[in-house]
Design a protein around this motif. Structure first.
Motif, PDB file in Angstrom:
ATOM      1  N   PHE A 101       0.847  -1.290  -0.048  1.00  0.00           N
ATOM      2  CA  PHE A 101       0.024  -0.169  -0.187  1.00  0.00           C
ATOM      3  C   PHE A 101       0.928   1.276   0.097  1.00  0.00           C
ATOM      4  O   PHE A 101       1.629   1.382   0.835  1.00  0.00           O
ATOM      5  N   ASP A 102       0.747   1.886  -1.063  1.00  0.00           N
ATOM      6  CA  ASP A 102       1.609   3.265  -1.175  1.00  0.00           C
ATOM      7  C   ASP A 102       3.007   2.995  -1.017  1.00  0.00           C
ATOM      8  O   ASP A 102       3.674   1.956  -1.793  1.00  0.00           O
ATOM      9  N   ALA A 103       3.625   3.489   0.011  1.00  0.00           N
ATOM     10  CA  ALA A 103       5.180   3.144   0.290  1.00  0.00           C
ATOM     11  C   ALA A 103       5.545   1.976   1.058  1.00  0.00           C
ATOM     12  O   ALA A 103       6.497   1.542   1.307  1.00  0.00           O
ATOM     13  N   GLY A 104       4.410   1.354   1.471  1.00  0.00           N
ATOM     14  CA  GLY A 104       4.368   0.148   2.599  1.00  0.00           C
ATOM     15  C   GLY A 104       4.603  -0.973   1.727  1.00  0.00           C
ATOM     16  O   GLY A 104       3.400  -1.280   0.874  1.00  0.00           O
ATOM     17  N   LYS A 105       5.319  -2.033   2.013  1.00  0.00           N
ATOM     18  CA  LYS A 105       5.416  -3.290   1.393  1.00  0.00           C
ATOM     19  C   LYS A 105       5.889  -4.333   2.244  1.00  0.00           C
ATOM     20  O   LYS A 105       7.198  -4.223   2.861  1.00  0.00           O
ATOM     21  N   ILE A 106       5.009  -5.076   2.506  1.00  0.00           N
ATOM     22  CA  ILE A 106       5.261  -6.391   3.635  1.00  0.00           C
ATOM     23  C   ILE A 106       5.031  -7.641   2.874  1.00  0.00           C
ATOM     24  O   ILE A 106       3.979  -7.869   2.362  1.00  0.00           O
ATOM     25  N   LEU A 107       6.146  -8.571   3.256  1.00  0.00           N
ATOM     26  CA  LEU A 107       5.814 -10.127   2.889  1.00  0.00           C
ATOM     27  C   LEU A 107       5.524 -11.024   4.033  1.00  0.00           C
ATOM     28  O   LEU A 107       6.055 -10.664   5.136  1.00  0.00           O
ATOM     29  N   PHE A 108       4.529 -11.802   3.946  1.00  0.00           N
ATOM     30  CA  PHE A 108       4.187 -12.782   5.056  1.00  0.00           C
ATOM     31  C   PHE A 108       4.380 -14.238   4.397  1.00  0.00           C
ATOM     32  O   PHE A 108       4.045 -14.673   3.302  1.00  0.00           O
ATOM     33  N   LYS A 109       4.938 -15.085   5.353  1.00  0.00           N
ATOM     34  CA  LYS A 109       5.178 -16.590   5.055  1.00  0.00           C
ATOM     35  C   LYS A 109       4.483 -17.364   6.158  1.00  0.00           C
ATOM     36  O   LYS A 109       4.763 -17.148   7.503  1.00  0.00           O
ATOM     37  N   PRO A 110       4.017 -18.317   6.025  1.00  0.00           N
ATOM     38  CA  PRO A 110       3.450 -19.351   6.992  1.00  0.00           C
ATOM     39  C   PRO A 110       4.894 -19.801   7.621  1.00  0.00           C
ATOM     40  O   PRO A 110       5.871 -19.895   7.358  1.00  0.00           O
ATOM     41  N   ALA A 111       4.559 -20.222   8.847  1.00  0.00           N
ATOM     42  CA  ALA A 111       5.656 -20.819   9.956  1.00  0.00           C
ATOM     43  C   ALA A 111       5.202 -21.980  10.465  1.00  0.00           C
ATOM     44  O   ALA A 111       4.033 -22.285  10.807  1.00  0.00           O
ATOM     45  N   ALA A 112       6.104 -22.920  11.037  1.00  0.00           N
ATOM     46  CA  ALA A 112       5.914 -24.030  12.035  1.00  0.00           C
ATOM     47  C   ALA A 112       5.611 -23.751  13.316  1.00  0.00           C
ATOM     48  O   ALA A 112       5.844 -22.468  13.737  1.00  0.00           O
ATOM     49  N   ASP A 113       4.796 -24.657  13.970  1.00  0.00           N
ATOM     50  CA  ASP A 113       4.493 -24.228  15.392  1.00  0.00           C
ATOM     51  C   ASP A 113       5.756 -24.155  16.080  1.00  0.00           C
ATOM     52  O   ASP A 113       7.005 -24.772  16.176  1.00  0.00           O
ATOM     53  N   GLY A 114       5.698 -22.899  17.106  1.00  0.00           N
ATOM     54  CA  GLY A 114       6.889 -22.893  17.826  1.00  0.00           C
ATOM     55  C   GLY A 114       7.847 -21.443  17.472  1.00  0.00           C
ATOM     56  O   GLY A 114       8.629 -20.940  17.847  1.00  0.00           O
ATOM     57  N   THR A 115       7.334 -21.337  16.126  1.00  0.00           N
ATOM     58  CA  THR A 115       8.278 -20.206  15.535  1.00  0.00           C
ATOM     59  C   THR A 115       7.975 -18.765  16.049  1.00  0.00           C
ATOM     60  O   THR A 115       8.804 -17.815  16.475  1.00  0.00           O
ATOM     61  N   GLY A 116       6.530 -18.453  16.566  1.00  0.00           N
ATOM     62  CA  GLY A 116       6.207 -17.394  17.088  1.00  0.00           C
ATOM     63  C   GLY A 116       5.848 -16.126  16.153  1.00  0.00           C
ATOM     64  O   GLY A 116       6.153 -16.593  14.725  1.00  0.00           O
ATOM     65  N   ILE A 117       5.422 -15.089  16.260  1.00  0.00           N
ATOM     66  CA  ILE A 117       5.470 -13.968  15.471  1.00  0.00           C
ATOM     67  C   ILE A 117       6.517 -13.144  15.193  1.00  0.00           C
ATOM     68  O   ILE A 117       7.158 -12.392  16.176  1.00  0.00           O
ATOM     69  N   LYS A 118       7.095 -13.455  14.155  1.00  0.00           N
ATOM     70  CA  LYS A 118       8.339 -12.652  13.715  1.00  0.00           C
ATOM     71  C   LYS A 118       8.096 -11.435  13.064  1.00  0.00           C
ATOM     72  O   LYS A 118       8.074 -11.332  11.669  1.00  0.00           O
ATOM     73  N   ALA A 119       7.705 -10.288  13.723  1.00  0.00           N
ATOM     74  CA  ALA A 119       7.111  -9.091  13.266  1.00  0.00           C
ATOM     75  C   ALA A 119       7.331  -8.090  14.220  1.00  0.00           C
ATOM     76  O   ALA A 119       7.659  -8.375  15.450  1.00  0.00           O
ATOM     77  N   VAL A 169       0.337  -0.571   8.485  1.00  0.00           N
ATOM     78  CA  VAL A 169      -1.016  -0.848   8.819  1.00  0.00           C
ATOM     79  C   VAL A 169      -1.974  -1.526   7.303  1.00  0.00           C
ATOM     80  O   VAL A 169      -2.391  -2.485   7.251  1.00  0.00           O
ATOM     81  N   LYS A 170      -2.043  -0.566   6.474  1.00  0.00           N
ATOM     82  CA  LYS A 170      -2.741  -0.538   5.601  1.00  0.00           C
ATOM     83  C   LYS A 170      -2.184  -1.774   4.539  1.00  0.00           C
ATOM     84  O   LYS A 170      -2.870  -2.516   3.862  1.00  0.00           O
ATOM     85  N   ALA A 171      -0.624  -1.872   4.330  1.00  0.00           N
ATOM     86  CA  ALA A 171      -0.207  -2.822   3.619  1.00  0.00           C
ATOM     87  C   ALA A 171      -0.452  -4.267   4.283  1.00  0.00           C
ATOM     88  O   ALA A 171      -0.669  -5.349   3.644  1.00  0.00           O
ATOM     89  N   THR A 172      -0.523  -4.380   5.543  1.00  0.00           N
ATOM     90  CA  THR A 172      -0.852  -5.584   6.422  1.00  0.00           C
ATOM     91  C   THR A 172      -2.187  -5.996   5.884  1.00  0.00           C
ATOM     92  O   THR A 172      -2.477  -7.259   5.831  1.00  0.00           O
ATOM     93  N   PHE A 173      -3.167  -5.163   6.002  1.00  0.00           N
ATOM     94  CA  PHE A 173      -4.618  -5.411   5.879  1.00  0.00           C
ATOM     95  C   PHE A 173      -4.940  -5.827   4.319  1.00  0.00           C
ATOM     96  O   PHE A 173      -5.446  -6.577   4.183  1.00  0.00           O
ATOM     97  N   GLN A 174      -4.037  -5.194   3.492  1.00  0.00           N
ATOM     98  CA  GLN A 174      -4.132  -5.791   2.067  1.00  0.00           C
ATOM     99  C   GLN A 174      -3.801  -7.186   1.811  1.00  0.00           C
ATOM    100  O   GLN A 174      -4.205  -7.690   1.215  1.00  0.00           O
ATOM    101  N   ALA A 175      -2.606  -7.366   2.544  1.00  0.00           N
ATOM    102  CA  ALA A 175      -2.248  -8.794   2.539  1.00  0.00           C
ATOM    103  C   ALA A 175      -3.004  -9.579   3.211  1.00  0.00           C
ATOM    104  O   ALA A 175      -3.390 -10.693   2.710  1.00  0.00           O
ATOM    105  N   LEU A 176      -3.704  -9.422   4.274  1.00  0.00           N
ATOM    106  CA  LEU A 176      -4.848 -10.261   5.186  1.00  0.00           C
ATOM    107  C   LEU A 176      -5.906 -10.399   4.307  1.00  0.00           C
ATOM    108  O   LEU A 176      -6.514 -11.607   4.335  1.00  0.00           O
TER     109      LEU A 176
END
Length: 199
Positions: free
Chosen positions: A121-139, A169-176
């Motif tokens: 979104f605009d100048a924001g750009k975020i990549l999201f990848k699935p993770a295994a159990d125990g990884t936690g939220i790397k953000a 925030v808007k880039a994250t919601f675009q991904a979700l």
């Protein structure tokens, strides 16, 4: 001679019913409207950013505040809202109401996201990848708050561009919003769910 009683009666009638004006009605004051409170008590809110804005006028500067709020139930529902007011608490209240109206449903597969997705979104750009159990939220920052309130426990993220909280925030919601559950993908392709999964 003019009778004094008649003169008094004429004066009283003139005062009681002036020409061109109707007697005022006894109207009840309108009841005060109650401010709508949070609809769902299970929703949790977090303040992402509060900015002070100065408007220069003839007499000096007038200050107002804007608040960016994230709300979610940690069960796959999350939303964000922006509120502006002269005081911080009022700005937060407005932002919370806006966030509750703009909630989205996030598909969660085993505590993580179903597939890789890129939000921009605009100048924001975020990549999201699935993770295994125990990884936690790397953000970090606003992105972490959104994922936690959505109910995601394991995910890998990488901010590729931009650090403005509003764009993040808007880039994250675009991904979700782009996420699709295995059931949705199987229905579109006309196959069984077990054929969609790689495991």
């Amino acid at each position: 001679m003019v009778d004094e009683k008649e003169v008094k009666n004429n004066d009283e009638n003139a005062k009681a019913a002036p020409e061109g004006k109707k007697a005022p009605r006894n109207r009840k004051p309108a009841p005060k409207r109650k401010r709508p409170e949070s609809v769902d008590p299970e929703l949790e809110e977090r303040v992402v950013a509060v900015n002070r804005v100065a408007k220069v006028v003839k007499g000096g500067r007038r200050f107002s505040f804007s608040a960016l709020i994230i709300v979610g139930d940690k069960k796959g529902h999350v939303g964000f809202g922006l509120g502006k007011a002269k005081e911080v608490p009022e700005a937060i209240r407005k932002a919370t109401q806006a966030a509750e109206k703009n909630m989205i449903n996030v598909p969660i597969d085993g505590g993580t996201i179903p597939h890789q997705v890129l939000g921009e979104f605009d100048a924001g750009k975020i990549l999201f990848k699935p993770a295994a159990d125990g990884t936690g939220i790397k953000a970090a920052g606003a992105c972490r708050s959104i994922l936690e309130l959505a109910g995601i426990h394991n995910v890998l993220t990488k901010s590729l561009r931009g650090n403005n909280p509003h764009n993040v925030v808007k880039a994250t919601f675009q991904a979700l919003k782009q996420l699709r559950s295995p059931e949705q993908i199987a229905k579109v392709r006309g196959i069984e769910v077990k054929q969609v999964r790689l495991k």
